[in-house]
Design a protein around this motif. Structure first.
Motif, mmCIF file in Angstrom:
data_model
loop_
_atom_site.group_PDB
_atom_site.id
_atom_site.type_symbol
_atom_site.label_atom_id
_atom_site.label_comp_id
_atom_site.label_asym_id
_atom_site.label_seq_id
_atom_site.Cartn_x
_atom_site.Cartn_y
_atom_site.Cartn_z
ATOM 1 N N PHE A 219 0.843 -1.194 0.000
ATOM 2 C CA PHE A 219 0.000 0.000 0.000
ATOM 3 C C PHE A 219 0.880 1.246 0.000
ATOM 4 C CE2 PHE A 219 -2.847 -3.071 2.259
ATOM 5 C CZ PHE A 219 -3.821 -3.132 1.281
ATOM 6 N N ILE A 220 0.669 2.111 -0.991
ATOM 7 C CA ILE A 220 1.408 3.367 -1.046
ATOM 8 C C ILE A 220 0.497 4.568 -0.786
ATOM 9 C CG2 ILE A 220 3.260 2.498 -2.519
ATOM 10 C CD1 ILE A 220 1.834 3.624 -4.940
ATOM 11 N N ASP A 221 -0.819 4.331 -0.777
ATOM 12 C CA ASP A 221 -1.776 5.357 -0.377
ATOM 13 C C ASP A 221 -3.083 4.668 -0.008
ATOM 14 O OD1 ASP A 221 -2.274 8.549 -0.601
ATOM 15 O OD2 ASP A 221 -4.105 7.473 -1.115
ATOM 16 N N VAL A 222 -3.658 5.043 1.110
ATOM 17 C CA VAL A 222 -4.951 4.493 1.530
ATOM 18 C C VAL A 222 -5.838 5.622 2.022
ATOM 19 C CG1 VAL A 222 -4.040 2.212 2.111
ATOM 20 C CG2 VAL A 222 -4.126 3.976 3.876
ATOM 21 N N PHE A 223 -7.132 5.438 1.817
ATOM 22 C CA PHE A 223 -8.132 6.410 2.259
ATOM 23 C C PHE A 223 -9.341 5.619 2.718
ATOM 24 C CE2 PHE A 223 -11.786 9.243 1.214
ATOM 25 C CZ PHE A 223 -11.459 10.304 2.053
ATOM 26 N N ALA A 224 -9.714 5.732 3.987
ATOM 27 C CA ALA A 224 -10.762 4.875 4.553
ATOM 28 C C ALA A 224 -11.823 5.706 5.258
ATOM 29 C CB ALA A 224 -10.158 3.881 5.539
ATOM 30 N N GLY A 225 -13.040 5.130 5.328
ATOM 31 C CA GLY A 225 -14.116 5.719 6.104
ATOM 32 C C GLY A 225 -15.294 6.216 5.293
ATOM 33 N N THR A 226 -15.182 6.223 3.963
ATOM 34 C CA THR A 226 -16.293 6.663 3.128
ATOM 35 C C THR A 226 -17.468 5.684 3.260
ATOM 36 O OG1 THR A 226 -14.747 7.618 1.539
ATOM 37 C CG2 THR A 226 -16.992 7.226 0.768
ATOM 38 N N PRO A 227 -18.707 6.172 3.407
ATOM 39 C CA PRO A 227 -19.864 5.265 3.507
ATOM 40 C C PRO A 227 -19.959 4.328 2.309
ATOM 41 C CG PRO A 227 -20.496 7.490 4.111
ATOM 42 C CD PRO A 227 -19.104 7.583 3.577
ATOM 43 N N GLY A 228 -20.402 3.107 2.560
ATOM 44 C CA GLY A 228 -20.423 2.076 1.532
ATOM 45 C C GLY A 228 -21.334 2.350 0.359
ATOM 46 N N GLY A 229 -22.281 3.276 0.496
ATOM 47 C CA GLY A 229 -23.170 3.590 -0.608
ATOM 48 C C GLY A 229 -22.555 4.466 -1.681
ATOM 49 N N VAL A 230 -21.332 4.949 -1.439
ATOM 50 C CA VAL A 230 -20.662 5.844 -2.390
ATOM 51 C C VAL A 230 -19.920 5.016 -3.432
ATOM 52 C CG1 VAL A 230 -18.906 7.644 -2.624
ATOM 53 C CG2 VAL A 230 -20.437 7.646 -0.648
ATOM 54 N N GLN A 231 -19.965 5.441 -4.685
ATOM 55 C CA GLN A 231 -19.256 4.752 -5.754
ATOM 56 C C GLN A 231 -17.754 5.031 -5.673
ATOM 57 O OE1 GLN A 231 -21.142 6.126 -9.353
ATOM 58 N NE2 GLN A 231 -22.858 4.706 -9.155
ATOM 59 N N ASP A 232 -16.954 4.121 -6.246
ATOM 60 C CA ASP A 232 -15.493 4.253 -6.179
ATOM 61 C C ASP A 232 -15.002 5.568 -6.777
ATOM 62 O OD1 ASP A 232 -15.417 1.811 -4.991
ATOM 63 O OD2 ASP A 232 -14.479 0.738 -6.649
ATOM 64 N N ALA A 233 -15.592 5.986 -7.896
ATOM 65 C CA ALA A 233 -15.162 7.225 -8.544
ATOM 66 C C ALA A 233 -15.438 8.437 -7.656
ATOM 67 C CB ALA A 233 -15.858 7.382 -9.890
ATOM 68 N N ARG A 234 -16.590 8.438 -6.994
ATOM 69 C CA ARG A 234 -16.914 9.538 -6.084
ATOM 70 C C ARG A 234 -15.994 9.527 -4.877
ATOM 71 N NH1 ARG A 234 -22.082 11.549 -5.874
ATOM 72 N NH2 ARG A 234 -21.234 12.799 -4.162
ATOM 73 N N MET A 235 -15.662 8.341 -4.391
ATOM 74 C CA MET A 235 -14.737 8.263 -3.263
ATOM 75 C C MET A 235 -13.383 8.833 -3.650
ATOM 76 S SD MET A 235 -13.525 4.989 -0.949
ATOM 77 C CE MET A 235 -13.240 3.944 -2.387
ATOM 78 N N LEU A 236 -12.913 8.512 -4.855
ATOM 79 C CA LEU A 236 -11.629 9.034 -5.309
ATOM 80 C C LEU A 236 -11.632 10.557 -5.344
ATOM 81 C CD1 LEU A 236 -8.816 8.863 -6.531
ATOM 82 C CD2 LEU A 236 -9.862 8.369 -8.756
#
Length: 357
Positions: A219-236
Motif C-alpha cells: 500500500f502506497i496510499d490508503v483512504f478509509a471511512g467513506t460510507p459504503g453507498g458511495v461509488q469508487d469514482a466519487r470516493m476518489l
C-alpha cells in the motif's frame, strides 16, 4: 382472673419475641449464604482470569511457528512493532490502583484483536485483564498505529517509481504504470448517524477503503471511512489523494477497473466499456489491465484474510472503524515479503467477503 390475663399477655409477647428472633436468625443465615456465594463466584472468576492470563504467557513463550500462527507475525516483526510503538509513547500505565499491563501484553492483545473476530470479553479472559481494560488498550494502540502510519505507508520517490514502472511493464506490457487502485467494502454494523448512507449495492452496511498499491502489492496510499453507498469514482474525488494527484503522479499512471472508466481521470488506465462486440485490440488492452490490476486484488484479499477483524467490523464509532482499517494496511505492509503465499489459500486469498468483485 386478672393474674391469668397478665400471664397470657406475657406469654403472647414472649412468643412474638421468639418469632422475631427466629426470623432474624433466618435472615442472617440467608445473608451469610448470599455473601458466601458472591465470594465463591469472585474466587472462581479470579482463578479463571489467572489461568487465562497464563495462556497469554504460554503463547508468548511458544515456538516461532506457533507464535506466528497465533499472532500472524514473526517474532522479528513483533519486536519491530513493539519498538516502534514504545518510541511513539506506548508504556505501562497505572489505572485506579490496578497492576499495570506490560507493554508486551498490550501489543499482543492488539495483534490478537486484529487477527481474530474475538469480542472484548473473550480478549479480556484470554489475557487476564478486565473487559474495559481490553477495550481501552486496543484503542490506545490503534491511535498510536495511526500516528506512525507514514512510517509504513508512503508515496514512492523517483527511483521507486521507475522500478515499479519497469515491473508493471514486464507484468502486463503497459508502460509508465506505477500502481493499481481499487475500492474495498469493509462490513460494519449500521452506524447510528446517517446509517442509510452505509448500505451498499450488495445490500449490507459497509465503509470503503480506497487502496493504491505498487507492483509488490504494498500500500502506497490508503483512504478509509467513506460510507459504503458511495461509488469508487466519487470516493476518489473526495479522497486526500485526489487533491494532490498531479504532484504525486507526474507522467505516470495507475490501473483501475470499470468503476473509474468514463469519469475523466487522466491518471487512471481503465478498461474500455463493453459495447457488446469488443475488437481484438480492445480485448488485448483490457487483458493487460486485468493482469496488472491483479496486484491490488491480491493485496486486499491477503490483508483481509490475515487480519480477519477487517472481515466484519462491529464498531459503531466511525473513527474506530477508520483506525482499525488503517492498522490493517500498516500491518500488511509491515509483513510484506515475509511470506507471499497464504497457508490456507496458496492460489490467492479470495475477496468474496468484501462484495467488491
Amino acid at each position: 382472673m386478672e393474674a391469668r390475663g397478665l400471664v397470657a399477655l406475657a406469654l403472647s409477647e414472649y412468643r412474638q419475641l421468639v418469632n422475631m428472633q427466629v426470623i432474624h436468625l433466618r435472615n442472617r443465615e440467608e445473608d451469610d449464604r448470599r455473601r458466601r456465594r458472591v465470594l465463591i463466584s469472585s474466587l472462581l472468576c479470579s482463578r479463571q482470569r489467572a489461568s487465562t492470563g497464563a495462556e497469554c504467557e504460554m503463547m508468548l513463550n511458544a515456538d516461532d511457528g506457533a507464535f506466528a500462527q497465533h499472532f500472524r507475525v514473526t517474532r522479528t516483526q513483533f519486536e519491530f512493532l513493539l519498538n516502534k510503538l514504545q518510541a511513539s509513547g506506548l508504556k505501562e500505565q497505572h489505572k485506579r490502583g490496578l497492576a499495570p499491563v506490560p507493554v508486551t501484553k498490550k501489543v499482543l492483545m492488539f495483534l490478537w484483536y486484529m487477527s481474530t473476530s474475538s469480542s472484548f470479553r473473550a480478549i479480556s479472559e484470554k489475557f487476564g485483564v478486565s473487559q474495559s481494560s481490553a477495550h481501552r488498550i486496543t484503542l490506545e494502540v490503534l491511535n498510536l498505529i495511526s500516528s506512525i502510519r507514514p512510517t509504513f505507508i508512503s508515496w514512492p520517490g523517483k527511483s521507486k517509481k521507475s522500478a515499479s514502472a519497469a515491473a508493471f511493464s514486464r507484468l502486463c506490457g503497459l508502460g509508465d504504470v506505477i500502481g493499481a487502485i481499487d475500492g474495498c467494502h469493509i462490513r460494519v454494523q449500521k452506524p447510528p448517524i446517517r446509517g442509510g448512507d452505509y448500505k451498499n449495492c450488495h445490500s449490507f452496511y459497509s465503509v470503503l477503503l480506497q487502496a493504491v498499491v505498487d507492483d509488490r502489492g504494498r500500500f502506497i496510499d490508503v483512504f478509509a471511512g467513506t460510507p459504503g453507498g458511495v461509488q469508487d469514482a466519487r470516493m476518489l474525488e473526495s479522497s486526500t489523494f485526489y487533491t494532490s494527484w498531479k504532484k504525486k503522479m507526474g507522467d505516470y499512471s495507475l490501473l483501475g477497473d470499470e468503476a473509474y472508466a468514463g469519469h475523466g481521470f487522466p491518471f487512471i488506465i481503465a478498461p474500455k466499456r463493453d459495447n457488446g462486440a469488443p475488437g481484438e485490440e480492445e480485448q488485448l488492452h483490457n487483458s493487460q489491465i486485468g493482469r496488472g490490476r491483479a496486484v491490488v486484488e491480491r493485496a486486499l484479499g491477503r490483508m483481509k484474510c490475515r487480519w480477519r477483524r477487517l472481515q466484519d467490523l462491529q464498531h459503531t464509532r466511525v473513527d474506530a472503524m477508520v483506525m482499525t482499517i488503517t492498522a490493517g494496511c500498516v500491518l500488511h505492509n509491515m509483513c510484506l515479503g515475509d511470506s507471499e503465499s497464504c497457508q490456507e489459500h496458496p492460489q490467492g486469498c479470495p475477496r468474496q467477503e468484501d462484495g467488491n468483485q
